[in-house]
Design a protein around this motif. Structure first.
Motif, PDB file in Angstrom:
ATOM      1  N   LEU B  40       0.868  -1.187   0.000  1.00 11.86           N
ATOM      2  CA  LEU B  40       0.000   0.000   0.000  1.00 11.86           C
ATOM      3  C   LEU B  40       0.894   1.223   0.000  1.00 11.86           C
ATOM      4  O   LEU B  40       1.810   1.321   0.831  1.00 11.86           O
ATOM      5  CB  LEU B  40      -0.865  -0.001   1.260  1.00 11.86           C
ATOM      6  CG  LEU B  40      -1.611   1.299   1.577  1.00 11.86           C
ATOM      7  CD1 LEU B  40      -2.720   1.561   0.576  1.00 11.86           C
ATOM      8  CD2 LEU B  40      -2.174   1.262   3.003  1.00 11.86           C
ATOM      9  N   PHE B  51      -0.640   7.921  -7.259  1.00  9.97           N
ATOM     10  CA  PHE B  51      -1.324   7.285  -8.389  1.00  9.97           C
ATOM     11  C   PHE B  51      -0.301   6.618  -9.302  1.00  9.97           C
ATOM     12  O   PHE B  51       0.907   6.866  -9.182  1.00  9.97           O
ATOM     13  CB  PHE B  51      -2.179   8.306  -9.162  1.00  9.97           C
ATOM     14  CG  PHE B  51      -1.395   9.363  -9.882  1.00  9.97           C
ATOM     15  CD1 PHE B  51      -0.978  10.511  -9.224  1.00  9.97           C
ATOM     16  CD2 PHE B  51      -1.058   9.223 -11.225  1.00  9.97           C
ATOM     17  CE1 PHE B  51      -0.240  11.493  -9.888  1.00  9.97           C
ATOM     18  CE2 PHE B  51      -0.331  10.199 -11.902  1.00  9.97           C
ATOM     19  CZ  PHE B  51       0.085  11.337 -11.219  1.00  9.97           C
ATOM     20  N   GLU B 100      -4.375   6.649  -2.896  1.00 13.32           N
ATOM     21  CA  GLU B 100      -3.511   5.497  -2.651  1.00 13.32           C
ATOM     22  C   GLU B 100      -3.472   4.579  -3.856  1.00 13.32           C
ATOM     23  O   GLU B 100      -4.368   4.615  -4.696  1.00 13.32           O
ATOM     24  CB  GLU B 100      -4.063   4.696  -1.465  1.00 13.32           C
ATOM     25  CG  GLU B 100      -5.247   3.792  -1.828  1.00 13.32           C
ATOM     26  CD  GLU B 100      -6.314   3.678  -0.771  1.00 13.32           C
ATOM     27  OE1 GLU B 100      -6.291   4.419   0.212  1.00 13.32           O
ATOM     28  OE2 GLU B 100      -7.214   2.833  -0.971  1.00 13.32           O
ATOM     29  N   VAL B 101      -2.447   3.723  -3.888  1.00  8.69           N
ATOM     30  CA  VAL B 101      -2.451   2.575  -4.782  1.00  8.69           C
ATOM     31  C   VAL B 101      -2.065   1.338  -3.983  1.00  8.69           C
ATOM     32  O   VAL B 101      -1.325   1.427  -2.997  1.00  8.69           O
ATOM     33  CB  VAL B 101      -1.512   2.742  -5.994  1.00  8.69           C
ATOM     34  CG1 VAL B 101      -1.977   3.889  -6.884  1.00  8.69           C
ATOM     35  CG2 VAL B 101      -0.076   2.954  -5.559  1.00  8.69           C
ATOM     36  N   VAL B 102      -2.575   0.199  -4.425  1.00 12.17           N
ATOM     37  CA  VAL B 102      -2.180  -1.089  -3.869  1.00 12.17           C
ATOM     38  C   VAL B 102      -1.547  -1.870  -5.019  1.00 12.17           C
ATOM     39  O   VAL B 102      -2.136  -1.977  -6.099  1.00 12.17           O
ATOM     40  CB  VAL B 102      -3.384  -1.847  -3.280  1.00 12.17           C
ATOM     41  CG1 VAL B 102      -2.952  -3.214  -2.760  1.00 12.17           C
ATOM     42  CG2 VAL B 102      -4.048  -1.027  -2.180  1.00 12.17           C
TER      43      VAL B 102
END
Lengths: 138, 138, 138
Positions: B40, B51, B100-102
């Motif tokens: 994360l 992003f 957020e990005v995962v």
């Protein structure tokens, strides 16, 4: 690996609203016993959002006006989805604000910056809807 | 299950900028020793984004112009949030670009397509701000 | 902790389309043997999305028109990215619809509300592209 699941239920009396659900997520995290891991918080409906931003009423009114400008509710006839429905705009507003957030858990707490708060964003209320909290970790 | 946590700090001299943080995330992943799991990466501030997109300067200028069109900074008086503040637009731009990005971790590496790169998106800079990296897995 | 990885491949004959990939994600989940955990589903390309919404054709046509209004394809010359490219708009549409979704796994199933369905959103098709499914849990 531990996992924990909890639902939050809402019945917002208006079509649109933002509700701070940070305390409920913190409570679920305590119940889970997870110290290190991830929390997923997502709307279980496709006309609602879960997002992280500021708990400031002026900003929330700005979001309301801004989303209405980007994806207007009326006239409902402008949307092909609105055959027996009037909530096409809610499906769009939800895409801008997002379905879900994933939050880090560190030392048994939400690993947040100073102003981060979790919100339920309702765009087609006046009925029972729910949010899922899923926690995994150790 | 292993977990690893790291903060990245920024002090962007301009109001807005995009910074490629892929090398820092890869370094954190190596430090974590995680071979299979999830990373994360999230902004810890509510006027910034993390992003994934292309590291191409023309596109970044297009994003800048496009976000300014969808959520203009000026006049600052158009936003109710801007009482002693001038960053309401930054709260909106961040919603479009995301908090957020995962990212999947496979064989100890970010499991990416050819052109995927991770960016910090600053929309209200000129002060210290940070990004959280949380890695879980085995 | 178990982990499982699978790619889905697409070759959409048109520039833009929405494809329901829920059955393929459910199949991957069965293959993984994970009962409690998280599934990450993400586009591996920066001009495509994975998102969750309604499988309703009117809504999909509304999304198409709405995204075209917010980030028009033509004239392609309006974008600095379009030097030897014509897909700058696809990089923007993808940011609105999102790169990825994270879904809870409970009792070996996608933990979904009634109408939640997972879509691949193509904004620059007519070539081979792929989606990553990564599942972690027990």
């Amino acid at each position: 690996m531990k996992s924990y699941r909890k639902e939050l239920w809402f019945n917002i009396p208006s079509r649109r609203a933002f509700v701070n659900i940070t305390p409920q997520v913190e409570e679920a995290l305590r119940e889970s016993g997870v110290a290190e891991g991830l929390v997923l918080i997502n709307a279980m409906h496709i006309t609602a959002s879960v997002f992280i931003n500021d708990d400031e009423s002026g900003l929330h009114r700005d979001y309301e006006a801004w989303l209405e400008k980007l994806a207007p509710h009326a006239p409902v006839s402008q949307y092909k989805h609105n055959v027996g429905e009037d909530n096409a705009d809610a499906h769009m507003k939800r895409q801008i604000m997002g379905r879900e957030v994933v939050v880090a858990v560190t030392d048994g707490k939400l690993d947040f910056g100073t102003w981060e708060q979790i919100f339920y964003g309702e765009f087609d209320g006046r009925r029972k809807k729910r949010v899922l909290i899923k926690i995994i970790g150790d």
